[in-house]
Design a protein around this motif. Structure first.
Motif, PDB file in Angstrom:
ATOM      1  N   GLN A  67       0.829  -1.206   0.000  1.00 24.58           N
ATOM      2  CA  GLN A  67       0.000   0.000   0.000  1.00 24.58           C
ATOM      3  C   GLN A  67       0.867   1.262   0.000  1.00 24.58           C
ATOM      4  O   GLN A  67       0.589   2.215  -0.730  1.00 24.58           O
ATOM      5  N   GLN A  68       1.921   1.238   0.810  1.00 22.32           N
ATOM      6  CA  GLN A  68       2.832   2.392   0.842  1.00 22.32           C
ATOM      7  C   GLN A  68       3.540   2.559  -0.497  1.00 22.32           C
ATOM      8  O   GLN A  68       3.733   3.684  -0.974  1.00 22.32           O
ATOM      9  N   ALA A  69       3.927   1.439  -1.106  1.00 23.21           N
ATOM     10  CA  ALA A  69       4.616   1.499  -2.397  1.00 23.21           C
ATOM     11  C   ALA A  69       3.690   2.054  -3.478  1.00 23.21           C
ATOM     12  O   ALA A  69       4.125   2.820  -4.346  1.00 23.21           O
ATOM     13  N   ALA A  70       2.418   1.675  -3.428  1.00 23.11           N
ATOM     14  CA  ALA A  70       1.466   2.179  -4.421  1.00 23.11           C
ATOM     15  C   ALA A  70       1.305   3.689  -4.305  1.00 23.11           C
ATOM     16  O   ALA A  70       1.213   4.397  -5.313  1.00 23.11           O
ATOM     17  N   ARG A  71       1.278   4.203  -3.062  1.00 20.50           N
ATOM     18  CA  ARG A  71       1.153   5.655  -2.873  1.00 20.50           C
ATOM     19  C   ARG A  71       2.445   6.375  -3.262  1.00 20.50           C
ATOM     20  O   ARG A  71       2.437   7.552  -3.574  1.00 20.50           O
ATOM     21  N   HIS A  72       3.532   5.632  -3.233  1.00 16.80           N
ATOM     22  CA  HIS A  72       4.846   6.218  -3.501  1.00 16.80           C
ATOM     23  C   HIS A  72       5.323   5.868  -4.919  1.00 16.80           C
ATOM     24  O   HIS A  72       6.506   5.845  -5.198  1.00 16.80           O
TER      25      HIS A  72
END
Length: 271
Positions: A67-72
């Motif tokens: 999820q963090q990677a998708a936002r980043h």
């Protein structure tokens, strides 16, 4: 987390989680980006949880990392096609027909591939093994062929008439079969599952390329016989393998190694 520790921890994850962790591996490396660090921390914690057989916690941590990677996404580490490649400029003006050599090296759970071309181009790349990789003799064969793909993928269009030398007779037979139109022939155990990092598995891509290029020559050279190009490719593949578990500046070492063997090669060709 050292590369060998990361690879060992991967084997503790069940297959679906293993694939997800591999896709996030780039974030586990040292970086100055705070967002990437947070993603990497979640991946490392997931592997630690797997070490203690806390698979549910590992799954939740990988969910968080994804999820963090998708936002980043804008800062997601990208594959660099030039990674591990270089050139010794002094041999760029050679007028002799181009000859290249490729090789692979394996020891335990770590491996490396390498290539060198008579015009000074070279490449080396380390890779580890996971539960989804082929095992035994197939692993060695597959990576001998991956070394050829690593060489040919360095070019937008491989030079016409290029000769590629291999010390693996089995790998050579596959290349000749592909040139003869048997592009569906694959080594036993090679997975054709979709890859996240490329549109096609490396050997499928290589087989299709080779089948379209009858002008490329693939020939055998006896390994460890003093052939300059083969020795250079062997040295690069070993260096790439060692770099997975050791810390050293690989670029100047690779450059010096390639330059020394190419000097021998061109001296031999000229005489």
């Amino acid at each position: 987390m050292r590369p060998d520790e990361f690879l060992h921890a991967l084997d503790l994850l069940p297959t679906p989680l293993h694939e997800r962790a591999v896709a996030l591996r780039a974030y586990a490396r040292v970086t100055r980006c705070e967002d990437c660090q947070r993603i990497g921390d979640a991946v490392r914690l997931a592997l630690t949880a797997a070490h203690y057989d806390e698979i549910a916690s590992a799954r939740q941590l990988l969910d968080t990392a994804e999820q963090q990677a998708a936002r980043h996404e804008v800062h997601r580490p990208q594959s660099n096609p030039e990674r591990g490649r270089g050139r010794v400029g002094r041999w760029a003006g050679t007028s002799a027909p181009l000859v290249a050599a490729t090789d692979a090296s394996w020891k335990g759970r770590a491996g490396g591939i390498g290539y060198v071309v008579s015009d000074g181009h070279y490449g080396l790349l380390g890779r580890g093994t996971g539960r989804l990789d082929p095992t035994g003799p197939s692993r060695v064969l597959i990576n001998e062929l991956r070394a050829v793909d690593f060489l040919l993928s360095a070019y937008d269009e491989a030079p016409a008439g290029l000769t590629v030398l291999l010390d693996s007779l089995v790998a050579l037979r596959y290349l000749h079969r592909w040139q003869a139109g048997e592009a569906d022939a694959m080594p036993a155990g090679y997975s054709l599952r979709p890859r996240r990092s490329a549109a096609q598995p490396a050997l499928v891509r290589l087989a299709e390329l080779v089948s379209r290029r009858p002008d490329l020559s693939f020939a055998h050279v006896k390994g460890h016989s003093g052939h300059a190009l083969n020795e250079a490719a062997d040295g690069l593949s070993r260096m790439a393998r060692r770099r997975l578990g050791e810390s050293f500046d690989v670029r100047p070492r690779a450059l010096s190694l390639v330059d020394a063997f190419l000097r021998d090669w061109h001296t031999t060709v000229a005489t």
